[in-house]
Structures are given as C-alpha cells and as structure tokens.
Motif scaffolding. Structure first.
Motif, PDB file in Angstrom:
ATOM      1  N   ASN A 192       6.680   6.238 -13.104  1.00 48.27           N
ATOM      2  CA  ASN A 192       5.611   5.452 -13.711  1.00 48.27           C
ATOM      3  C   ASN A 192       5.166   4.300 -12.812  1.00 48.27           C
ATOM      4  O   ASN A 192       4.022   3.874 -12.878  1.00 48.27           O
ATOM      5  CB  ASN A 192       6.034   4.916 -15.074  1.00 48.27           C
ATOM      6  CG  ASN A 192       6.138   6.016 -16.109  1.00 48.27           C
ATOM      7  OD1 ASN A 192       5.460   7.031 -16.024  1.00 48.27           O
ATOM      8  ND2 ASN A 192       6.999   5.822 -17.084  1.00 48.27           N
ATOM      9  N   GLY A 193       6.074   3.801 -11.974  1.00 50.86           N
ATOM     10  CA  GLY A 193       5.747   2.682 -11.097  1.00 50.86           C
ATOM     11  C   GLY A 193       5.558   3.062  -9.648  1.00 50.86           C
ATOM     12  O   GLY A 193       5.497   2.191  -8.774  1.00 50.86           O
ATOM     13  N   LEU A 194       5.484   4.355  -9.357  1.00 55.18           N
ATOM     14  CA  LEU A 194       5.399   4.830  -7.979  1.00 55.18           C
ATOM     15  C   LEU A 194       4.194   4.269  -7.231  1.00 55.18           C
ATOM     16  O   LEU A 194       4.298   3.904  -6.067  1.00 55.18           O
ATOM     17  CB  LEU A 194       5.369   6.362  -7.962  1.00 55.18           C
ATOM     18  CG  LEU A 194       5.722   7.059  -6.666  1.00 55.18           C
ATOM     19  CD1 LEU A 194       7.084   6.626  -6.169  1.00 55.18           C
ATOM     20  CD2 LEU A 194       5.702   8.566  -6.857  1.00 55.18           C
ATOM     21  N   GLU A 195       3.087   4.165  -7.901  1.00 52.91           N
ATOM     22  CA  GLU A 195       1.879   3.651  -7.248  1.00 52.91           C
ATOM     23  C   GLU A 195       2.012   2.170  -6.900  1.00 52.91           C
ATOM     24  O   GLU A 195       1.365   1.689  -5.973  1.00 52.91           O
ATOM     25  CB  GLU A 195       0.653   3.880  -8.138  1.00 52.91           C
ATOM     26  CG  GLU A 195       0.289   5.341  -8.292  1.00 52.91           C
ATOM     27  CD  GLU A 195       0.022   6.044  -6.962  1.00 52.91           C
ATOM     28  OE1 GLU A 195      -0.650   5.457  -6.087  1.00 52.91           O
ATOM     29  OE2 GLU A 195       0.511   7.171  -6.796  1.00 52.91           O
ATOM     30  N   SER A 196       2.866   1.450  -7.630  1.00 50.10           N
ATOM     31  CA  SER A 196       3.034   0.018  -7.360  1.00 50.10           C
ATOM     32  C   SER A 196       4.091  -0.259  -6.302  1.00 50.10           C
ATOM     33  O   SER A 196       4.287  -1.410  -5.918  1.00 50.10           O
ATOM     34  CB  SER A 196       3.381  -0.724  -8.650  1.00 50.10           C
ATOM     35  OG  SER A 196       4.652  -0.320  -9.121  1.00 50.10           O
ATOM     36  N   PHE A 197       4.769   0.778  -5.808  1.00 48.29           N
ATOM     37  CA  PHE A 197       5.774   0.607  -4.767  1.00 48.29           C
ATOM     38  C   PHE A 197       5.081   0.129  -3.500  1.00 48.29           C
ATOM     39  O   PHE A 197       4.203   0.792  -2.960  1.00 48.29           O
ATOM     40  CB  PHE A 197       6.524   1.913  -4.517  1.00 48.29           C
ATOM     41  CG  PHE A 197       7.526   1.833  -3.388  1.00 48.29           C
ATOM     42  CD1 PHE A 197       7.294   2.507  -2.210  1.00 48.29           C
ATOM     43  CD2 PHE A 197       8.681   1.079  -3.517  1.00 48.29           C
ATOM     44  CE1 PHE A 197       8.198   2.440  -1.167  1.00 48.29           C
ATOM     45  CE2 PHE A 197       9.587   1.015  -2.492  1.00 48.29           C
ATOM     46  CZ  PHE A 197       9.351   1.680  -1.307  1.00 48.29           C
ATOM     47  N   LYS A 198       5.458  -1.056  -3.028  1.00 51.69           N
ATOM     48  CA  LYS A 198       4.777  -1.691  -1.902  1.00 51.69           C
ATOM     49  C   LYS A 198       5.377  -1.327  -0.545  1.00 51.69           C
ATOM     50  O   LYS A 198       4.775  -1.581   0.478  1.00 51.69           O
ATOM     51  CB  LYS A 198       4.811  -3.208  -2.060  1.00 51.69           C
ATOM     52  CG  LYS A 198       4.211  -3.695  -3.352  1.00 51.69           C
ATOM     53  CD  LYS A 198       2.706  -3.727  -3.264  1.00 51.69           C
ATOM     54  CE  LYS A 198       2.118  -4.430  -4.443  1.00 51.69           C
ATOM     55  NZ  LYS A 198       1.536  -3.607  -5.447  1.00 51.69           N
ATOM     56  N   GLY A 199       6.584  -0.797  -0.533  1.00 52.52           N
ATOM     57  CA  GLY A 199       7.212  -0.436   0.734  1.00 52.52           C
ATOM     58  C   GLY A 199       7.923  -1.592   1.412  1.00 52.52           C
ATOM     59  O   GLY A 199       8.225  -1.516   2.606  1.00 52.52           O
ATOM     60  N   HIS A 200       8.224  -2.671   0.662  1.00 52.45           N
ATOM     61  CA  HIS A 200       8.949  -3.800   1.244  1.00 52.45           C
ATOM     62  C   HIS A 200      10.404  -3.430   1.537  1.00 52.45           C
ATOM     63  O   HIS A 200      11.054  -4.069   2.351  1.00 52.45           O
ATOM     64  CB  HIS A 200       8.911  -5.013   0.310  1.00 52.45           C
ATOM     65  CG  HIS A 200       7.528  -5.539   0.085  1.00 52.45           C
ATOM     66  ND1 HIS A 200       6.751  -6.059   1.091  1.00 52.45           N
ATOM     67  CD2 HIS A 200       6.776  -5.607  -1.040  1.00 52.45           C
ATOM     68  CE1 HIS A 200       5.584  -6.426   0.606  1.00 52.45           C
ATOM     69  NE2 HIS A 200       5.567  -6.157  -0.704  1.00 52.45           N
ATOM     70  N   SER A 201      10.891  -2.434   0.863  1.00 50.54           N
ATOM     71  CA  SER A 201      12.235  -1.911   1.110  1.00 50.54           C
ATOM     72  C   SER A 201      12.115  -0.390   1.164  1.00 50.54           C
ATOM     73  O   SER A 201      11.052   0.166   0.934  1.00 50.54           O
ATOM     74  CB  SER A 201      13.184  -2.331  -0.024  1.00 50.54           C
ATOM     75  OG  SER A 201      12.774  -1.769  -1.246  1.00 50.54           O
ATOM     76  N   SER A 202      13.228   0.263   1.438  1.00 48.07           N
ATOM     77  CA  SER A 202      13.195   1.726   1.467  1.00 48.07           C
ATOM     78  C   SER A 202      13.072   2.258   0.038  1.00 48.07           C
ATOM     79  O   SER A 202      13.416   1.564  -0.927  1.00 48.07           O
ATOM     80  CB  SER A 202      14.463   2.287   2.115  1.00 48.07           C
ATOM     81  OG  SER A 202      15.575   2.111   1.265  1.00 48.07           O
TER      82      SER A 202
END
Length: 173
Positions: free
Chosen positions: A45-55
C-alpha cells in the motif's frame, strides 16, 4: 520508487527473512505469518511512497518491526512453539537423535536467556545475530543513532553472556 520491482518479486525475495524475523519475535508460526502478511500489505500500500533513502530490505524490516510492536502492545502475549513444527522453516538435513536433542536443548536454553533480556536488547540482538543486518540497517529500522544500536547490542551480548554463565554455574546448561 527508483528501482521498479514488482510486488510479486518483492514478496518472493523478502518474505522468508521477514517471516523468520517475526517468528523470532513472536515465537509462534501462525502469528508470524499473520504479521508478515500485514507487513507486506502495508508495504504494498505504501510502495509508491518509498523514497529510496534506505534499501528496500531495510524499509521492509522497519515495517515488520513496527507491525510487531503494534501487535505486542495490543496483545501483550508470547506463545511458544517448536521451530521444527513451522512450515518453511523445517530442517532439511538429517542428524542423529542424540545430536538433535543436544542441539535443541542448547537452542531452547539460549532462547530462554534471550527472552530474559529487555525488549530493545532482544530486538537488536535478533536483527544483528539472527537476521544478520548491518548496524546501519538496524539504526534505520529502529530510528536510532548508530551509537545507540552499538551500545544496546553490546549490553545485550554482555547480559546474555552473564545469564548463560549463571546457568552453566548452576549446571542447568
């Protein structure tokens, strides 16, 4: 999300690790499966909000950790079960019964001593020693400083050694 990964691929690559982490925290296979499913539902549900600040792995462990904490606060219970009865975590090699008994006795003694540690110490110890995450990943997951992770892990190891030494002295291990 920078790295386009399908939901199925994400699940396939990380489910076992997340499930094992949650099993180590709950000591119940069914509860761990439920929490793993919740973790992946929250992640999807939050995949689109994953910013990539961590792995992505660290991000999933953080979600799993928070899912566990919420479950623990809500239910405040631990259920114990034998890890050999868990689907997906079954032993694939054969050993002599004497070796199995010796290994399981030692494992149960270690598990009992880990459960004597404070919750934060248990968390850090499990993430580092059993899940083999780096100090930086643990800091990201828990939202702690690197020095807090290291000092908590040091104290957890020291406390665990003391508990095990007491048991050996008493002849219980």
């Amino acid at each position: 999300m920078k790295n386009k990964m399908s939901i199925e691929q994400l699940y396939r690559e990380h489910y076992q690790d997340i499930m094992y982490y949650l099993y180590r925290r709950t000591h119940d296979a069914e509860t761990a499966k439920d929490l793993a499913q919740d973790t992946f539902m929250k992640a999807f549900n939050g995949l689109e909000s994953f910013k990539g600040h961590s792995s992505i792995r660290t991000w999933l462990y953080a979600i799993a950790h928070h899912t566990f904490i919420n479950w623990y606060r809500r239910d405040r219970k631990y259920q114990f079960s034998d890890i050999s009865q868990s689907e997906g975590l079954q032993q694939t090699t054969y050993e002599l019964p004497e070796q199995y008994i010796s290994r399981t006795d030692a494992h149960e003694a270690l598990t009992r001593q880990i459960l004597r540690l404070k919750s934060d110490q248990q968390t850090v110890l499990i993430l580092r020693e059993f899940q083999e995450l780096s100090y930086e990943e643990i800091a990201d997951i828990l939202g702690w400083s690197l020095s807090k992770v290291k000092s908590t892990l040091y104290r957890a190891r020291l406390q665990l050694k003391q508990h095990l030494a007491e048991k050996r002295k008493d002849g219980q291990i």
